[in-house]
Design an enzyme around this catalytic site. Structure first.
Site, mmCIF file in Angstrom:
data_model
loop_
_atom_site.group_PDB
_atom_site.id
_atom_site.type_symbol
_atom_site.label_atom_id
_atom_site.label_comp_id
_atom_site.label_asym_id
_atom_site.label_seq_id
_atom_site.Cartn_x
_atom_site.Cartn_y
_atom_site.Cartn_z
ATOM 1 N N ASP A 128 -36.803 -7.625 -19.870
ATOM 2 C CA ASP A 128 -36.996 -6.256 -20.373
ATOM 3 C C ASP A 128 -35.941 -5.312 -19.805
ATOM 4 O O ASP A 128 -36.256 -4.236 -19.319
ATOM 5 C CB ASP A 128 -38.410 -5.766 -20.025
ATOM 6 N N ASP A 147 -36.593 -9.031 -24.551
ATOM 7 C CA ASP A 147 -36.372 -7.583 -24.655
ATOM 8 C C ASP A 147 -35.032 -7.210 -24.027
ATOM 9 O O ASP A 147 -34.947 -6.848 -22.849
ATOM 10 C CB ASP A 147 -37.522 -6.775 -24.047
ATOM 11 N N TYR A 171 -33.394 -2.700 -26.519
ATOM 12 C CA TYR A 171 -34.279 -1.605 -26.953
ATOM 13 C C TYR A 171 -33.618 -0.680 -27.966
ATOM 14 O O TYR A 171 -33.952 0.504 -28.036
ATOM 15 C CB TYR A 171 -34.824 -0.818 -25.748
ATOM 16 N N HIS A 209 -42.269 -14.384 -23.684
ATOM 17 C CA HIS A 209 -42.180 -12.936 -23.462
ATOM 18 C C HIS A 209 -43.507 -12.319 -23.019
ATOM 19 O O HIS A 209 -43.571 -11.579 -22.056
ATOM 20 C CB HIS A 209 -41.639 -12.225 -24.702
ATOM 21 N N HIS A 254 -50.397 -4.042 -22.501
ATOM 22 C CA HIS A 254 -50.334 -5.325 -23.200
ATOM 23 C C HIS A 254 -51.449 -6.264 -22.720
ATOM 24 O O HIS A 254 -51.276 -7.480 -22.700
ATOM 25 C CB HIS A 254 -48.970 -5.993 -23.006
ATOM 26 N N HIS A 282 -42.376 -8.408 -20.755
ATOM 27 C CA HIS A 282 -43.187 -7.545 -21.605
ATOM 28 C C HIS A 282 -43.875 -6.415 -20.835
ATOM 29 O O HIS A 282 -43.759 -5.250 -21.237
ATOM 30 C CB HIS A 282 -44.221 -8.388 -22.358
ATOM 31 N N VAL A 283 -44.605 -6.736 -19.797
ATOM 32 C CA VAL A 283 -45.236 -5.707 -18.967
ATOM 33 C C VAL A 283 -44.187 -5.231 -17.954
ATOM 34 O O VAL A 283 -43.614 -6.053 -17.237
ATOM 35 C CB VAL A 283 -46.471 -6.272 -18.238
ATOM 36 N N HIS A 284 -43.951 -3.920 -17.914
ATOM 37 C CA HIS A 284 -42.835 -3.402 -17.126
ATOM 38 C C HIS A 284 -43.235 -3.204 -15.670
ATOM 39 O O HIS A 284 -43.334 -2.089 -15.157
ATOM 40 C CB HIS A 284 -42.308 -2.109 -17.741
HETATM 41 FE FE LIG Z 1 -41.819 -6.496 -24.664
#
Ligand SMILES: [Fe+2]
Ligand SMILES: *[C@@H]1O[C@H](CO)[C@@H](O)[C@H](O)[C@H]1NC(C)=O
Ligand SMILES: *[C@@H]1O[C@H](CO)[C@@H](O)[C@H](O)[C@H]1NC(C)=O
Ligand SMILES: *[C@@H]1O[C@H](CO)[C@@H](O)[C@H](O)[C@H]1NC(C)=O
Length: 472
Positions: free
Chosen positions: A173, A202, A205, A324, A334, A361-363
């Site tokens: 990400d 990711d 963006y 992901h 998420h 996915h999870v930041h």
């Molecule tokens: Fe994502």
């Protein structure tokens, strides 16, 4: 088997009942309590670097190749896919390459293409696969012609084998914010010296900009070049690679990604670039697609079903999976998005003793204990993560630093299966020592380059299958 507390998809009453039964059967839960880091980070807004930033600078010279990137090009690491963009005209799709100790330059011929996305037209995108390289050798390579030749280098991995040490970096990400630049800088300056990046999806963006402004795919390509032109990044597709925009007349998922980033999927008998496998040094790496069908009878399901029995742990002891969307995620972001894929594939991961699963996915950052949740069969109510020494460790490393900012909100209390979680940007390293030992650590961007914020020794599930769940 120790019970690891509450999670996911069953009703509270059912979870409670199972908890009581299992506690009676097994005595008190023996697991470690999970840790939520107390690290206090200065909270600043995450903003993208402006278009005129140094990291986005166009290389000088007419039609100069830009956005140079490499990835593994074959099954075993003797092949490399070299990709780049020429902005003004097609130019040449040839790569000149030579081993460090040789004067003899060889040529490989690639292909060029362009694509349109709404009102954007890409530059000339070149992909060239170099095959039959020697193992463990430094190669120089050149792209471009005339006045604007650019030169880079990479080192091929050692021959695939069980005791070959190798260091993988882990980034997810990433995006193109000032924090993204810090993450990449910390990875580059980490004294552990990552040799290949496992990228969990990711990338740029661009889809956060009006009309998915694909100019931001180009800027990201120029930003990442300083690493990915010199060492392969192994690609996983994330949701920000989908670029599914019917409102713009763009109905083909993954269009910019598939045009720009190639994967060696055919070498592992895959039928699509989003799921595939490679061998590299002592690792067998399986990449899955959270955003392609994975239900029974689908191409991805059938591929994985045939793929897992092929892994020979005498040859590649370390079985690593990338995807992901995480299966074990205790943040309020998420939440349970990975649940349907977990239901389909988790029994296989336990059966084939996957060592570790990396997701993004999870930041934020999170590492699990070795857990599985595969006993449930609709009627038995047994839906709860339990300690399982055949199960992988699940690591969420979606903290590359993109413009969406950090996932600051966690489920409380921390589930027992969650060993460590922290809301900070950073990267990780998976450092394989030999067939039995790998050293893993996570680095947050606020610390010095060598500082480890979380770490653990991995004991291989086949060659050293003992409890490694104690953090160091
Ligand atoms: Fe994502
Ligand atoms: C990005 O980081 C590099 C150092 O790794 C630095 O030279 C450069 O100025 C940074 N650019 C921005 C826009 O922060
Ligand atoms: C597995 O790998 C080992 C070591 O490379 C090799 O000796 C063995 O023949 C392989 N087994 C199979 C079934 O291919
Ligand atoms: C494997 O690596 C670990 C950690 O470096 C080391 O302690 C162990 O002795 C090594 N095993 C062998 C067989 O070399």
């Amino acid at each position: 088997m120790a019970v690891l507390g509450s999670s996911s998809s069953c009703s509270v009453a059912v979870v409670g009942a199972v908890l009581v039964i299992v506690l009676v059967l097994n005595g008190a839960g023996l697991c470690n309590g999970g840790k939520t880091s107390a690290f206090v980070r200065k909270v600043e807004k995450t903003v993208d670097m402006p278009l005129d930033s140094d990291v986005f600078r166009v290389p000088p010279g007419y039609n100069a190749p830009q956005q140079v990137h490499i990835t593994q090009g074959d099954r075993v690491g003797k092949g490399v896919i070299v990709s780049w963009v020429t902005p003004d005209e097609p130019g040449s799709s040839e790569v000149l390459y030579w081993s460090e100790n040789s004067e003899h330059k060889q040529k490989a011929k690639g292909k060029v293409n362009r694509y349109k996305f709404y009102n954007y037209t890409s530059g000339y995108i070149h992909h060239c696969t170099i095959n039959n390289l020697m193992y463990n050798t430094k190669y120089c390579y050149e792209v471009g012609i005339g006045q604007t030749v650019r030169q880079f280098w990479f080192t091929t991995p050692p021959e695939v084998g069980p005791d070959v040490p190798y260091t993988f970096g882990l980034i997810g990400d990433l995006g193109q914010s000032f924090d993204s630049n810090l993450t990449l800088t910390h990875y580059e300056n980490n004294p552990q010296k990552g040799q290949t990046v496992l990228f969990v999806g990711d990338l740029c963006y661009a889809d956060q900009y009006p009309n998915h402004d694909n100019v931001r795919w180009d800027t990201w390509g120029r930003f990442a070049e300083r690493s990915v032109a010199y060492q392969p990044w192994i690609w996983t597709a994330g949701n920000h690679e989908l670029d599914f925009a019917p409102e713009l007349g763009e109905n083909k998922p993954f269009k910019p990604f598939t045009n720009r980033y190639h994967t060696p999927y055919r070498a592992s008998n895959s039928t699509a670039p989003f799921w595939y496998s490679i061998k590299r040094a002592s690792a067998y790496i399986i990449v899955l697609s959270s955003y392609s069908a994975y239900g029974k009878y689908t191409p991805q399901y059938k591929w994985l079903e045939e793929e897992l029995p092929k892994v020979n742990r005498s040859e590649t002891p370390w079985l690593i999976v990338m995807m992901h969307s995480p299966w074990y995620n205790s943040y309020n972001y998420h939440y349970m998005e990975g649940e349907t894929m977990r239901v389909m594939f988790e029994p296989w991961f336990v059966k084939y003793k996957v060592d570790v699963v990396f997701a993004g996915h999870v930041h934020a950052y999170e590492r699990s204990e070795r857990v599985s949740n595969i006993a449930y069969n609709i009627v038995n109510g047994m839906c709860i993560p339990v300690h399982d020494q055949s199960a992988p460790v699940y690591i969420t490393i979606g903290d590359g630093g993109n413009l969406e900012g950090l996932a600051t909100n966690m489920t409380e209390p921390q589930p027992k299966y969650s060993a460590y979680r922290e809301v900070s940007f950073g990267h990780a390293m998976f450092d394989i020592k030999n067939r039995t030992h790998a050293y893993y650590n996570w680095h947050r961007n606020q610390d010095g380059y060598a500082v480890e914020a979380d770490s653990m020794w991995f004991f291989n599930r086949i060659w050293h299958p003992v409890d490694d769940s104690t953090s160091v």
